[in-house]
Design a protein around this motif. Structure first.
Motif, PDB file in Angstrom:
ATOM      1  N   ASP A  59       0.904  -1.378   0.064  1.00 36.75           N
ATOM      2  CA  ASP A  59      -0.256   0.162   0.257  1.00 36.75           C
ATOM      3  C   ASP A  59       0.384   1.083  -0.255  1.00 36.75           C
ATOM      4  N   GLY A  60       2.109   1.513  -0.255  1.00 33.44           N
ATOM      5  CA  GLY A  60       3.005   2.627   0.057  1.00 33.44           C
ATOM      6  C   GLY A  60       3.306   2.886   0.986  1.00 33.44           C
ATOM      7  N   HIS A  61       3.250   2.592   2.200  1.00 30.16           N
ATOM      8  CA  HIS A  61       3.316   2.714   3.451  1.00 30.16           C
ATOM      9  C   HIS A  61       5.193   1.969   4.127  1.00 30.16           C
ATOM     10  N   ARG A  62       6.002   3.258   4.608  1.00 35.01           N
ATOM     11  CA  ARG A  62       7.001   2.027   4.681  1.00 35.01           C
ATOM     12  C   ARG A  62       7.522   2.192   6.477  1.00 35.01           C
ATOM     13  N   TYR A  63       8.340   1.106   6.160  1.00 32.79           N
ATOM     14  CA  TYR A  63       8.406   1.216   8.550  1.00 32.79           C
ATOM     15  C   TYR A  63      10.008   1.065   7.938  1.00 32.79           C
ATOM     16  N   TRP A  64       9.885   1.275   9.508  1.00 30.31           N
ATOM     17  CA  TRP A  64      11.433   1.161  10.073  1.00 30.31           C
ATOM     18  C   TRP A  64      11.684  -0.380  10.812  1.00 30.31           C
ATOM     19  N   LEU A  65      12.355  -1.422  10.505  1.00 31.03           N
ATOM     20  CA  LEU A  65      12.553  -2.595  11.197  1.00 31.03           C
ATOM     21  C   LEU A  65      13.315  -2.874  11.365  1.00 31.03           C
ATOM     22  N   MET A  66      13.790  -3.564  12.985  1.00 28.03           N
ATOM     23  CA  MET A  66      14.786  -3.959  13.307  1.00 28.03           C
ATOM     24  C   MET A  66      14.480  -5.379  13.788  1.00 28.03           C
ATOM     25  N   ARG A  67      15.445  -6.441  13.414  1.00 28.90           N
ATOM     26  CA  ARG A  67      16.087  -7.321  14.251  1.00 28.90           C
ATOM     27  C   ARG A  67      17.021  -7.645  14.820  1.00 28.90           C
ATOM     28  N   GLU A  68      16.607  -7.709  16.137  1.00 34.11           N
ATOM     29  CA  GLU A  68      17.866  -7.873  17.547  1.00 34.11           C
ATOM     30  C   GLU A  68      18.310  -9.662  17.494  1.00 34.11           C
ATOM     31  N   GLY A  69      19.748 -10.069  17.141  1.00 33.49           N
ATOM     32  CA  GLY A  69      20.124 -10.998  16.713  1.00 33.49           C
ATOM     33  C   GLY A  69      20.581 -11.405  16.113  1.00 33.49           C
ATOM     34  N   LEU A  70      21.498 -12.570  15.527  1.00 30.48           N
ATOM     35  CA  LEU A  70      21.998 -12.510  13.649  1.00 30.48           C
ATOM     36  C   LEU A  70      21.155 -14.557  14.522  1.00 30.48           C
ATOM     37  N   TYR A  71      21.557 -15.342  12.922  1.00 28.51           N
ATOM     38  CA  TYR A  71      21.068 -16.663  13.567  1.00 28.51           C
ATOM     39  C   TYR A  71      21.902 -17.049  13.807  1.00 28.51           C
ATOM     40  N   ASP A  72      22.789 -16.922  13.872  1.00 29.75           N
ATOM     41  CA  ASP A  72      23.990 -17.928  14.390  1.00 29.75           C
ATOM     42  C   ASP A  72      25.370 -17.244  14.737  1.00 29.75           C
ATOM     43  N   ASP A  73      24.370 -16.333  15.873  1.00 25.90           N
ATOM     44  CA  ASP A  73      25.815 -15.902  16.707  1.00 25.90           C
ATOM     45  C   ASP A  73      25.507 -15.989  18.223  1.00 25.90           C
ATOM     46  N   GLN A  74      24.742 -17.115  18.636  1.00 30.07           N
ATOM     47  CA  GLN A  74      24.825 -18.394  19.102  1.00 30.07           C
ATOM     48  C   GLN A  74      24.361 -17.212  20.826  1.00 30.07           C
ATOM     49  N   ARG A  75      24.209 -16.539  20.867  1.00 29.09           N
ATOM     50  CA  ARG A  75      23.705 -15.281  21.767  1.00 29.09           C
ATOM     51  C   ARG A  75      22.023 -15.297  22.394  1.00 29.09           C
ATOM     52  N   GLY A  76      21.670 -17.130  22.007  1.00 30.50           N
ATOM     53  CA  GLY A  76      20.044 -16.869  22.726  1.00 30.50           C
ATOM     54  C   GLY A  76      19.195 -17.816  21.489  1.00 30.50           C
ATOM     55  N   GLY A  77      18.265 -17.602  21.716  1.00 32.36           N
ATOM     56  CA  GLY A  77      17.658 -18.439  20.623  1.00 32.36           C
ATOM     57  C   GLY A  77      17.314 -18.075  19.607  1.00 32.36           C
ATOM     58  N   THR A  78      15.771 -17.857  18.684  1.00 34.78           N
ATOM     59  CA  THR A  78      15.890 -17.224  17.177  1.00 34.78           C
ATOM     60  C   THR A  78      15.378 -15.341  17.082  1.00 34.78           C
ATOM     61  N   PRO A  79      15.983 -15.354  16.843  1.00 30.25           N
ATOM     62  CA  PRO A  79      16.238 -13.512  16.466  1.00 30.25           C
ATOM     63  C   PRO A  79      14.293 -12.838  16.749  1.00 30.25           C
ATOM     64  N   ARG A  80      14.391 -11.914  17.277  1.00 33.76           N
ATOM     65  CA  ARG A  80      13.340 -11.177  17.196  1.00 33.76           C
ATOM     66  C   ARG A  80      13.110  -9.705  16.205  1.00 33.76           C
ATOM     67  N   TRP A  81      11.843  -9.613  16.117  1.00 33.96           N
ATOM     68  CA  TRP A  81      12.082  -8.687  14.877  1.00 33.96           C
ATOM     69  C   TRP A  81      11.013  -7.660  15.898  1.00 33.96           C
ATOM     70  N   TYR A  82      11.076  -6.346  15.681  1.00 30.23           N
ATOM     71  CA  TYR A  82      10.342  -5.144  15.475  1.00 30.23           C
ATOM     72  C   TYR A  82      10.418  -4.169  14.660  1.00 30.23           C
ATOM     73  N   VAL A  83       9.415  -3.234  15.224  1.00 37.35           N
ATOM     74  CA  VAL A  83       8.816  -2.303  14.311  1.00 37.35           C
ATOM     75  C   VAL A  83       9.512  -1.017  15.025  1.00 37.35           C
ATOM     76  N   CYS A  84      10.477  -0.189  14.360  1.00 33.41           N
ATOM     77  CA  CYS A  84      11.136   0.648  15.790  1.00 33.41           C
ATOM     78  C   CYS A  84      10.296   2.153  15.075  1.00 33.41           C
ATOM     79  N   GLY A  85       9.741   2.227  13.901  1.00 33.30           N
ATOM     80  CA  GLY A  85       9.272   3.484  13.152  1.00 33.30           C
ATOM     81  C   GLY A  85       8.498   4.158  11.774  1.00 33.30           C
ATOM     82  N   LEU A  86       8.498   4.858  11.569  1.00 40.02           N
ATOM     83  CA  LEU A  86       7.492   5.316  10.520  1.00 40.02           C
ATOM     84  C   LEU A  86       8.529   6.561   9.514  1.00 40.02           C
ATOM     85  N   PHE A  87       8.171   5.742   8.332  1.00 40.36           N
ATOM     86  CA  PHE A  87       8.967   7.506   6.903  1.00 40.36           C
ATOM     87  C   PHE A  87       6.920   7.840   6.620  1.00 40.36           C
ATOM     88  N   PRO A  88       7.613   8.743   6.206  1.00 43.37           N
ATOM     89  CA  PRO A  88       6.641   9.817   5.655  1.00 43.37           C
ATOM     90  C   PRO A  88       6.277   9.146   4.379  1.00 43.37           C
TER      91      PRO A  88
END
Length: 505
Positions: free
Chosen positions: A476-505
């Motif tokens: 629909d043309g809406h733009r978002y700022w997404l963030m993935r916390e963690g890498l899939y192979d960083d061995q620092r926790g479980g599955t990485p989690r995704w977040y919406v951090c902001g919105l672009f005009p």
């Protein structure tokens, strides 16, 4: 004793004229801390053991003294006494010291000044003893050991006024007073004719001899005794009192108008403005009512300040009447030069800083100080921590340009990143679809990742995962700022989690 009578909600434990004492328990057991006039007439004095007092006066009624409540009441009374002088300090556990230099003429002279102070304290249910002299030591001696409740030594006459008083009036230790009495020195005037070296030789204890000389010199203005005020006085102060206590809002508004005329005149003469104004009303019952106003930038326009004060004056309770008001200016500084606004056709587009400051002042006056806030740059490696809210400083500062290159940042950053469910290409691909706030969105375009590692220089990076930021656009043309916390192979926790951090005009 009088403080306890005022604060007590239950009947007084003894009838008028009956002895009553307050006691406290110390290293010497239970001793008398305060006695009323009836107990003193029977030979009871503070410091006497309670068992000895009971032996002298069987059936003596006593209560434990509350030192904390007494200290708090004395502090409040000391602040209330700033109606007579801006320089006030607590003196021991039962006294107040004022530096009244330049204040007596406001009350019609020193005699009228003492009378006004006496009447004000008596109106609070207190029995004051007042002393006025060139030095704090002489005033203390006259107040506590003078023949009358009001004692005044004329300027330059402290030596003569102190001469008939007992040596205990020099604020000496009891053991030191006892030594002086053994040598027949019972009056302060007897110390004048004795050479200082000869006086010092009379004491085995060198410190006691130095204390006598110090207290005598302080009382006679030979050595200074500076006063450290309980509250530092404001440089710019205006005060007003009337023949009758103020009881109405209109009376308070009229008094504020006169105070502002005086205070802004002082500021104008000094070429300064002020950011904070404090209006204090001294009630007849010994309490105070205070309202304050904070400006975004230094100012001294009386009309504007009065308008900003108006909604707050409605919260100022006069109680049984306000018989003195003061207005003080704080946070003074030079005024900024303001250019007059151009006509509409000639004005340059953009925010007018003076109008923005005036708007912030009006909002703060209605909502509360420092509630108008703006975003300011905050030094942080994490992009969602690179700004913070702070009270409006009076001007909108330009946003600083960072020294390192970053990807585009959204116009709207969420206060807290919100968790989303995604379907993404492994290991570092952007999401193909994500669900946010119960709505599933398909990604049409994506850019990223922009990887930001943990802040290892803070020493707490253990267990903290790297972040990948993506800029995505849905169908629909809406733009978002997404963030993935963690890498899939960083061995620092479980599955990485995704977040919406902001919105672009």
């Amino acid at each position: 004793m009088e403080r306890l009578k005022r604060a007590r909600t239950t009947p007084w434990p003894v009838e008028d004229g009956a002895p009553f004492v307050l006691t406290e328990t110390g290293v010497h057991g239970r001793t008398l801390a305060a006695v009323n006039d009836a107990a003193r007439a029977l030979g009871l004095e503070p410091g006497l053991r309670f068992t000895d007092a009971r032996a002298r006066v069987p059936g003596l009624v006593a209560e434990e003294i509350d030192r904390e409540a007494d200290a708090l009441a004395l502090k409040r009374l000391t602040l209330w006494m700033t109606r007579f002088s801006p320089l006030t300090a607590m003196d021991g556990v039962d006294g107040i010291r004022l530096d009244v230099t330049g204040c007596a003429h406001l009350f019609g002279g020193e005699e009228a000044f003492l009378v006004s102070m006496k009447r004000a304290l008596e109106g609070l249910g207190l029995t004051p003893r007042l002393g006025l002299a060139d030095s704090a030591g002489a005033a203390w001696a006259l107040a506590r050991h003078g023949a009358e409740p009001l004692q005044r030594a004329a300027p330059g006459k402290a030596r003569e006024a102190l001469a008939p008083l007992p040596v205990a009036a020099l604020r000496l230790e009891a053991c030191t007073v006892q030594v002086l009495r053994r040598f027949g020195l019972t009056r302060i005037g007897q110390l004048y004719a004795i050479e200082r070296a000869a006086l010092a030789r009379r004491f085995r204890n060198r410190m006691a001899a130095q204390d006598v000389l110090l207290r005598l010199d302080q009382a006679l203005c030979v050595r200074p005794e500076p006063l450290i005020p309980l509250k530092s006085p404001a440089r710019f102060t205006a005060r007003i009192s009337g023949p009758e206590p103020l009881l109405s809002l209109s009376g308070i508004e009229d008094a504020l108008s006169k105070l502002l005329a005086d205070l802004t005149g002082q500021l104008e003469q000094a070429g300064k403005g002020a950011r904070r104004f404090i209006l204090t009303g001294y009630r007849s019952d010994g309490t105070r009512a205070t309202v304050s106003l904070t400006l975004s930038r230094p100012g001294r326009d009386g009309r504007t300040i009065a308008k900003l004060f108006a909604p707050r004056l409605e919260t100022m309770d006069p109680g049984f009447g306000i018989d003195l008001m003061t207005l003080t200016a704080h946070g003074t500084g030079p005024l900024e030069a303001m250019a007059s606004a151009l006509p509409d056709g000639m004005a340059v587009p953009g925010a007018d800083s003076s109008e923005t400051a005036a708007l912030a002042d009006r909002l703060n006056a209605r909502l509360g100080d420092d509630l108008v806030q703006v975003f300011t740059a905050h030094e942080s490696h994490l992009p969602d921590h690179s700004e913070a809210l702070a009270p409006f400083p009076g001007t909108l500062a330009p946003w600083p340009v960072t020294g390192h290159r970053t990807g585009p940042r959204p116009l709207i950053v969420l206060d807290r990143p919100e968790l989303v469910e995604t379907i993404a290409i492994l290991p570092d691909g952007p999401p193909a679809r994500f669900t946010w706030r119960r709505i599933t969105r398909s990604v049409a375009r994506a850019d990223g990742p922009e990887r930001i590692g943990p802040q290892w220089w803070h020493g707490n990076a253990n267990g903290v995962r790297a972040r990948d930021y993506y800029r995505v656009e849905d169908e629909d043309g809406h733009r978002y700022w997404l963030m993935r916390e963690g890498l899939y192979d960083d061995q620092r926790g479980g599955t990485p989690r995704w977040y919406v951090c902001g919105l672009f005009p």
